[in-house]
Design a protein around this motif. Structure first.
Motif, mmCIF file in Angstrom:
data_model
loop_
_atom_site.group_PDB
_atom_site.id
_atom_site.type_symbol
_atom_site.label_atom_id
_atom_site.label_comp_id
_atom_site.label_asym_id
_atom_site.label_seq_id
_atom_site.Cartn_x
_atom_site.Cartn_y
_atom_site.Cartn_z
ATOM 1 N N UNK A 1 0.785 -1.225 0.000
ATOM 2 C CA UNK A 1 0.000 0.000 0.000
ATOM 3 C C UNK A 1 0.816 1.273 0.000
ATOM 4 N N UNK A 2 2.150 1.148 -0.039
ATOM 5 C CA UNK A 2 3.017 2.329 -0.109
ATOM 6 C C UNK A 2 3.945 2.176 -1.302
ATOM 7 N N UNK A 3 4.321 3.284 -1.875
ATOM 8 C CA UNK A 3 5.231 3.269 -3.011
ATOM 9 C C UNK A 3 6.596 2.755 -2.537
ATOM 10 N N UNK A 4 7.136 1.775 -3.255
ATOM 11 C CA UNK A 4 8.399 1.162 -2.851
ATOM 12 C C UNK A 4 9.577 2.042 -3.222
ATOM 13 N N UNK A 5 10.377 2.495 -2.249
ATOM 14 C CA UNK A 5 11.534 3.329 -2.569
ATOM 15 C C UNK A 5 12.590 2.544 -3.340
ATOM 16 N N UNK A 6 13.283 3.235 -4.246
ATOM 17 C CA UNK A 6 14.276 2.572 -5.087
ATOM 18 C C UNK A 6 15.690 3.094 -4.856
ATOM 19 N N UNK A 7 15.884 3.962 -3.917
ATOM 20 C CA UNK A 7 17.212 4.499 -3.664
ATOM 21 C C UNK A 7 17.341 4.852 -2.205
ATOM 22 N N UNK A 8 18.591 5.151 -1.793
ATOM 23 C CA UNK A 8 18.807 5.497 -0.393
ATOM 24 C C UNK A 8 18.066 6.772 -0.038
ATOM 25 N N UNK A 9 18.004 7.736 -0.959
ATOM 26 C CA UNK A 9 17.288 8.970 -0.676
ATOM 27 C C UNK A 9 15.802 8.701 -0.503
ATOM 28 N N UNK A 10 15.245 7.821 -1.351
ATOM 29 C CA UNK A 10 13.824 7.518 -1.260
ATOM 30 C C UNK A 10 13.489 6.725 0.002
#
Length: 313
Positions: A178-187
């Motif tokens: 249900x949450x957008x999956x981060x793809x980087x350390x910043x995200x």
């Protein structure tokens, strides 16, 4: 002449910390341990113990004797290994400790190999985290320990321990649904306000996980503390937490939650085997290490499908 049995009691005290712990480990009464150590003091002609609150601590002279005892016991283990190697069969008992995901992903296949190739070898397996298993290895409670090392968090390696790498285990962010999956350390900072499941404070895994979050710019809100990675996964599946999950936890199967790789060099933990140096050439130890290497190959083959799934997702 110093009595080796009493020297071993002194060594046990150095490793276990209290007379009661030594007595429990060796099935003696505390009074018997105390009496034997008093006799060792008489043999040595120097004080070996001194009061430290309600406990006792070793004197500098006792530390010298413990160091010599370690070398004597290592040489005795080498002698046992040479005798065992002179026979055609691998038998007896060997005590193995491993952390949870290694027990689940590697040990069943390794035990199958050992049962097939060395039916006279009795394997006693204990699930134990490295923080407990490695000191127990030095105390001779275990013969082989499967341990883990996290990036920038190497385990202490006493001179008495022989270590071999087993595999590099990728660690990934397990993202709640249900949450957008981060793809980087910043995200990764998107999860700053989300609850986390992590291993207990004081473990290498916890220190590493907190450091990863801090590098991403936030202090994790750790609401669930457990060494059980399967429970951590269930909490992620239910949307209660985010977690860092190593690939071994999936045992070559498709993940049940969204996962993403972490930035290098934080992306892998090292899985290794540790044995006492004097025991490293014992046929039973060599057999266990070989079986674990074969189990690694089986696991690697199974995990290729998982890797292909991730490329397609």
């Amino acid at each position: 002449m110093l009595d080796l049995r009493r020297l071993r009691l002194l060594r046990e005290l150095a490793h276990r910390g209290t007379l009661a712990a030594v007595a429990e480990a060796l099935s003696y009464s505390p009074s018997t341990v105390s009496q034997q150590l008093s006799q060792l003091e008489a043999e040595a002609g120097v004080a070996l113990l001194e009061p430290a609150g309600r406990r006792v601590r070793l004197t500098p002279q006792a530390e010298i004797l413990v160091a010599h005892t370690e070398r004597i016991l290592e040489q005795l283990e080498r002698a046992q290994a040479d005798v065992a190697a002179s026979t055609a069969l691998v038998g007896g008992e060997i005590r193995v400790a491993a952390f949870q995901t290694a027990v689940l992903a590697l040990l069943p296949a390794a035990l199958t190999v050992l049962a097939r190739d060395h039916p006279r070898l009795r394997v006693h397996l204990t699930e134990a985290e490295p923080e407990q298993a490695l000191p127990a290895l030095l105390a001779r409670d275990f013969d082989v320990v499967v341990a883990e090392e996290y990036p920038d968090s190497p385990q202490p390696r006493p001179a008495e321990v022989d270590v071999e790498d087993l595999l590099a285990d990728p660690i990934r962010l397990a993202h709640p649904p249900g949450r957008r999956t981060p793809r980087s350390q910043a995200a990764l900072a998107q999860l700053a306000g989300h609850p986390w499941a992590m291993e207990p404070a004081g473990t290498a895994a916890r220190a590493w996980a907190v450091a990863v979050c801090r590098k991403a710019g936030f202090e994790p809100d750790v609401r669930y503390e457990t060494s059980d990675l399967l429970l951590q996964i269930r909490l992620v599946e239910a949307g209660h937490a985010a977690a860092f999950v190593p690939d071994l936890a999936w045992n070559g199967r498709r993940p049940t939650v969204a996962t993403r790789p972490l930035p290098k060099p934080q992306a892998h933990r090292r899985v290794l085997t540790a044995v006492r140096r004097g025991h490293a050439e014992h046929p039973s130890v060599l057999a266990v290490r070989r079986a674990l290497a074969l189990a690694r190959e089986t696991y690697t083959s199974l995990s290729k499908t998982l890797q292909e799934h991730r490329k397609d997702s």
